[in-house]
Motif scaffolding. Structure first.
Motif, short mmCIF file in Angstrom:
data_model
loop_
_atom_site.label_atom_id
_atom_site.label_comp_id
_atom_site.label_asym_id
_atom_site.label_seq_id
_atom_site.Cartn_x
_atom_site.Cartn_y
_atom_site.Cartn_z
N GLU A 184 14.04 19.52 21.98
CA GLU A 184 12.96 20.00 22.85
C GLU A 184 11.62 19.85 22.13
O GLU A 184 11.53 20.08 20.92
CB GLU A 184 13.19 21.47 23.22
CG GLU A 184 12.27 22.00 24.27
CD GLU A 184 12.53 21.42 25.65
OE1 GLU A 184 11.54 21.28 26.42
OE2 GLU A 184 13.69 21.10 25.96
N ARG A 185 10.59 19.48 22.86
CA ARG A 185 9.26 19.35 22.27
C ARG A 185 8.38 20.52 22.68
O ARG A 185 8.44 20.98 23.83
CB ARG A 185 8.60 18.05 22.69
CG ARG A 185 7.21 17.88 22.06
CD ARG A 185 6.56 16.57 22.38
NE ARG A 185 5.25 16.49 21.73
CZ ARG A 185 4.38 15.51 21.90
NH1 ARG A 185 4.69 14.51 22.70
NH2 ARG A 185 3.22 15.53 21.28
N VAL A 186 7.57 21.00 21.74
CA VAL A 186 6.51 21.97 22.03
C VAL A 186 5.19 21.24 21.80
O VAL A 186 4.91 20.79 20.68
CB VAL A 186 6.58 23.22 21.14
CG1 VAL A 186 5.48 24.20 21.54
CG2 VAL A 186 7.94 23.88 21.25
N GLU A 187 4.41 21.10 22.84
CA GLU A 187 3.16 20.35 22.75
C GLU A 187 2.02 21.23 22.21
O GLU A 187 2.14 22.44 22.12
CB GLU A 187 2.78 19.80 24.12
CG GLU A 187 3.78 18.78 24.66
CD GLU A 187 3.30 18.13 25.94
OE1 GLU A 187 2.36 17.31 25.88
OE2 GLU A 187 3.84 18.47 27.01
N TYR A 188 0.93 20.56 21.89
CA TYR A 188 -0.32 21.19 21.46
C TYR A 188 -0.19 21.95 20.14
O TYR A 188 -0.71 23.05 19.99
CB TYR A 188 -0.88 22.09 22.57
CG TYR A 188 -1.02 21.36 23.88
CD1 TYR A 188 -1.88 20.27 23.99
CD2 TYR A 188 -0.26 21.72 24.99
CE1 TYR A 188 -1.98 19.58 25.19
CE2 TYR A 188 -0.36 21.03 26.19
CZ TYR A 188 -1.23 19.96 26.28
OH TYR A 188 -1.34 19.27 27.46
N LEU A 189 0.51 21.33 19.19
CA LEU A 189 0.56 21.86 17.83
C LEU A 189 -0.84 21.77 17.23
O LEU A 189 -1.50 20.73 17.30
CB LEU A 189 1.55 21.05 16.99
CG LEU A 189 1.66 21.39 15.51
CD1 LEU A 189 2.20 22.80 15.31
CD2 LEU A 189 2.56 20.38 14.80
N GLN A 190 -1.31 22.87 16.63
CA GLN A 190 -2.66 22.90 16.04
C GLN A 190 -2.62 22.79 14.51
O GLN A 190 -3.32 21.97 13.93
CB GLN A 190 -3.38 24.17 16.46
CG GLN A 190 -3.67 24.22 17.96
CD GLN A 190 -4.34 25.52 18.37
OE1 GLN A 190 -4.15 26.56 17.74
NE2 GLN A 190 -5.11 25.47 19.45
N THR A 191 -1.83 23.63 13.88
CA THR A 191 -1.70 23.58 12.42
C THR A 191 -0.25 23.89 12.06
O THR A 191 0.45 24.59 12.79
CB THR A 191 -2.60 24.61 11.71
OG1 THR A 191 -2.21 25.94 12.10
CG2 THR A 191 -4.07 24.40 12.05
N ILE A 192 0.17 23.37 10.90
CA ILE A 192 1.50 23.71 10.40
C ILE A 192 1.47 23.64 8.87
O ILE A 192 0.89 22.72 8.30
CB ILE A 192 2.59 22.78 10.99
CG1 ILE A 192 3.99 23.25 10.59
CG2 ILE A 192 2.36 21.33 10.60
CD1 ILE A 192 5.10 22.66 11.43
N ASP A 193 2.05 24.65 8.24
CA ASP A 193 2.12 24.72 6.79
C ASP A 193 3.58 24.86 6.38
O ASP A 193 4.28 25.75 6.88
CB ASP A 193 1.33 25.92 6.25
CG ASP A 193 -0.16 25.79 6.51
OD1 ASP A 193 -0.72 24.74 6.15
OD2 ASP A 193 -0.77 26.72 7.06
N VAL A 194 4.01 24.01 5.47
CA VAL A 194 5.36 24.09 4.91
C VAL A 194 5.23 24.48 3.45
O VAL A 194 4.73 23.71 2.63
CB VAL A 194 6.11 22.75 5.04
CG1 VAL A 194 7.52 22.87 4.47
CG2 VAL A 194 6.16 22.30 6.50
#
Length: 202
Positions: free
Chosen positions: A32-42
């Motif tokens: 499944e895709r979640v659109e409109y990712l703004q930021t992500i930190d790993v």
């Protein structure tokens, strides 16, 4: 034989956040895709431990910490929260409680570059935790809120590897998808959405 030129371009965006429930297996039951990712930190912490003797360092070892992911979206649809967090839904109402049991999921997202290339990051097995609820009154101007959600990931068996892994990376040049397609097969056990054939060597 000419050496391939290294890419020193910095990423300028993020895109294509996908997740899929894997449970205790290596094949996702869906993607499944979640659109409109703004930021992500790993966050992948490592500590070096030293052993001493004769007033000097005798040995060093690396200790790996927990992998933590923090991602912010323009909005996380309720349907995705229900799946990611294992929430109960009845008669159109979504419930949270102390006995919620989120499923193990795998995720992939892409870092984008100005030259059109993409770096895909795959996390094979983890749990998401409930996001914080917040709101703000509307003032003179319009301000859009965002939603942040956190997860922690662990090592998992990857087909073709002897040892379990917790993060995987794949880079494709502009217009290419070979490594992306291979990564989806390794992380989800399923082809990239919209494609039907498995990449060679998967």
């Amino acid at each position: 034989m000419a050496e391939e030129q290294k890419n020193y371009h910095a990423s300028t965006g993020v895109d294509e956040f996908y997740y899929g429930e894997v449970g205790d297996g290596i094949v996702a039951s869906y993607i499944e895709r979640v659109e409109y990712l703004q930021t992500i930190d790993v966050d992948m912490p490592q500590d070096i431990t030293r052993a001493y003797g004769d007033n000097k360092t005798a040995e060093m070892a690396v200790s790996n910490g927990d992998i933590k992911v923090t991602s912010a979206f323009h909005k996380i649809p309720m349907e995705d929260k229900q799946r990611l967090l294992g929430l109960e839904v009845k008669d159109g109402i979504t419930y949270m409680g102390s006995k919620d049991n989120p499923p193990y999921v795998a995720t992939i997202f892409a870092k984008t570059y100005e030259d059109g290339s993409k770096e895909y990051v795959g996390l094979p097995k983890g749990l998401f935790t409930r996001p914080k609820l917040s709101g703000k009154t509307k003032e003179d101007g319009t301000e859009f809120s965002s939603e942040e959600i956190e997860a922690q990931f662990m090592d998992r068996k990857i087909d073709g590897l002897d040892e379990e892994k917790s993060v995987a990376f794949a880079v494709d040049k502009k217009g290419e998808t070979t490594n992306r397609d291979a990564l989806f097969m390794k992380i989800f056990g399923k082809p990239y959405p919209g494609t039907t054939t498995e990449p060679a060597g998967a």
